[in-house]
Design an enzyme around this catalytic site. Sequence first.
Site, short mmCIF file in Angstrom:
data_model
loop_
_atom_site.label_atom_id
_atom_site.label_comp_id
_atom_site.label_asym_id
_atom_site.label_seq_id
_atom_site.Cartn_x
_atom_site.Cartn_y
_atom_site.Cartn_z
N GLY A 14 49.43 -90.78 -17.28
CA GLY A 14 50.22 -89.58 -17.56
C GLY A 14 49.47 -88.55 -18.38
O GLY A 14 50.04 -87.54 -18.78
N GLY A 17 46.23 -84.68 -14.51
CA GLY A 17 46.54 -84.49 -13.10
C GLY A 17 48.00 -84.66 -12.72
O GLY A 17 48.91 -84.09 -13.34
N SER A 137 48.28 -93.00 -1.38
CA SER A 137 47.34 -91.94 -0.97
C SER A 137 47.40 -91.86 0.54
O SER A 137 47.62 -92.89 1.21
CB SER A 137 45.92 -92.31 -1.42
N TYR A 150 39.03 -98.20 -1.85
CA TYR A 150 40.13 -97.37 -2.38
C TYR A 150 41.29 -97.33 -1.38
O TYR A 150 42.45 -97.59 -1.74
CB TYR A 150 39.61 -95.95 -2.64
N1 LIG Z 1 44.03 -86.04 -6.58
C1 LIG Z 1 44.15 -86.44 -5.33
O1 LIG Z 1 43.71 -85.76 -4.38
C2 LIG Z 1 44.85 -87.74 -5.01
C3 LIG Z 1 45.11 -88.01 -3.67
C4 LIG Z 1 45.76 -89.21 -3.34
C5 LIG Z 1 46.14 -90.08 -4.34
N2 LIG Z 1 45.88 -89.78 -5.63
C6 LIG Z 1 46.31 -90.75 -6.65
O2 LIG Z 1 47.04 -90.07 -7.64
C7 LIG Z 1 46.98 -90.82 -8.87
C8 LIG Z 1 46.68 -89.87 -10.01
O3 LIG Z 1 45.41 -89.28 -9.79
P1 LIG Z 1 45.04 -87.79 -10.22
O4 LIG Z 1 44.54 -87.09 -9.03
O5 LIG Z 1 46.13 -87.19 -11.01
O6 LIG Z 1 43.74 -88.09 -11.11
P2 LIG Z 1 43.37 -87.80 -12.63
O7 LIG Z 1 43.68 -86.40 -12.97
O8 LIG Z 1 41.97 -88.30 -12.74
O9 LIG Z 1 44.37 -88.76 -13.44
C9 LIG Z 1 44.24 -90.13 -13.40
C10 LIG Z 1 45.05 -90.72 -14.53
O10 LIG Z 1 44.96 -92.14 -14.47
C11 LIG Z 1 44.40 -92.62 -15.70
N3 LIG Z 1 43.58 -93.79 -15.44
C12 LIG Z 1 42.58 -93.93 -14.55
N4 LIG Z 1 42.06 -95.16 -14.62
C13 LIG Z 1 42.74 -95.81 -15.58
C14 LIG Z 1 42.67 -97.11 -16.12
N5 LIG Z 1 41.77 -97.99 -15.68
N6 LIG Z 1 43.53 -97.44 -17.11
C15 LIG Z 1 44.44 -96.55 -17.57
N7 LIG Z 1 44.55 -95.30 -17.08
C16 LIG Z 1 43.71 -94.94 -16.11
C17 LIG Z 1 43.59 -91.47 -16.24
O11 LIG Z 1 43.39 -91.62 -17.63
P3 LIG Z 1 41.86 -91.58 -18.20
O12 LIG Z 1 41.28 -90.29 -17.67
O13 LIG Z 1 42.06 -91.57 -19.66
O14 LIG Z 1 41.21 -92.78 -17.64
C18 LIG Z 1 44.49 -90.30 -15.89
O15 LIG Z 1 45.54 -90.18 -16.82
C19 LIG Z 1 45.93 -91.90 -8.63
O16 LIG Z 1 46.58 -93.13 -8.36
C20 LIG Z 1 45.19 -91.43 -7.40
O17 LIG Z 1 44.64 -92.50 -6.66
C21 LIG Z 1 45.23 -88.63 -6.00
#
Ligand SMILES: NC(=O)c1ccc[n+]([C@@H]2O[C@H](COP(=O)([O-])OP(=O)(O)OC[C@H]3O[C@@H](n4cnc5c(N)ncnc54)[C@H](OP(=O)(O)O)[C@@H]3O)[C@@H](O)[C@H]2O)c1
Length: 249
Positions: A14, A17, A137, A150
């Site tokens: 949280g 993103g 995703s 992934y």
């Molecule tokens: N952006 C896209 O295009 C996209 C598309 C499809 C699916 N998704 C999915 O959407 C979700 C959120 O991604 P986002 O795009 O919002 O990316 P993001 O901005 O990089 O945010 C990811 C979040 O997850 C946390 N996180 C990652 N690894 C972690 C871990 N090992 N332990 C605890 N926290 C962790 C991060 O915290 P830290 O930075 O502090 O690690 C951050 O708060 C993910 O599940 C991703 O696979 C994203």
Amino acid sequence: MKKLSGKTALITGGSSGIGLATARLFRDEGARLVITGRNPDSLARAQEELGSDTLVISSEAGNLEEIDSLMAQVKARFNELDILFVNAGIVKPTPIEEVSESQFDEIMGVNFKGVFFAIQKALPLFSANASIIATTSVTNQKGVPLFNVYAASKAALRSLVQSLGVTLISRGIRINAISPGPIFTPMFDSLGLPDDLLQTRKREMALKSPIKRFGMPEEVAKAALFLASDDSSYMLGEQIVVDGGVSLL
Ligand SMILES: NC(=O)c1ccc[n+]([C@@H]2O[C@H](COP(=O)([O-])OP(=O)(O)OC[C@H]3O[C@@H](n4cnc5c(N)ncnc54)[C@H](OP(=O)(O)O)[C@@H]3O)[C@@H](O)[C@H]2O)c1
């Protein structure tokens, strides 16, 4: 009347993103919040933005002891949980020959195992009318080069949402998923690509999409609000695709 008045929501990932945009929307809709992440700077920024009422916890999503500690802290502060948004996830595009066992375990550990155990360990906390949302995703239904592990982790999660949909409804818990396409978040910046290549890839991805742009995290957050609230009261085990039409191609 706000849609989440009196509800408590835990959002993993949280601090950035999609998770952070959802935290803002849930807060504006009246929810009490717990968010997690790892990076201390992102966590501090999120705390400042969301306010001191939000419980901000550093917690490794793939670590079972840290999940136990997280749930204990949620119980101590709020006693119950109405909404769990299991959203933390990682992506590491890698050619098949270069995928190591540790990278495989890390991706599956955060994106699948950690989600399963977060749900399992949250079970004693859920209120009588609870909602779980998982972030999958569009890659879970597509062949995407370099995203083998992934995409498979997200497909496993998609399957889990279906079986838990049937398993948990007798406890009053609904679980659904959101399947985002390309969303403009810091995730892309963490891919380790040189900046010019990253910008080219982003332009290519936007142009390939029927809607010709990336989605914004706020557009995903609106789907999360729908699934979190009683507006989706007759939905379970489903997946809402928020992808600008990418998966139609
Ligand atoms: N952006 C896209 O295009 C996209 C598309 C499809 C699916 N998704 C999915 O959407 C979700 C959120 O991604 P986002 O795009 O919002 O990316 P993001 O901005 O990089 O945010 C990811 C979040 O997850 C946390 N996180 C990652 N690894 C972690 C871990 N090992 N332990 C605890 N926290 C962790 C991060 O915290 P830290 O930075 O502090 O690690 C951050 O708060 C993910 O599940 C991703 O696979 C994203």
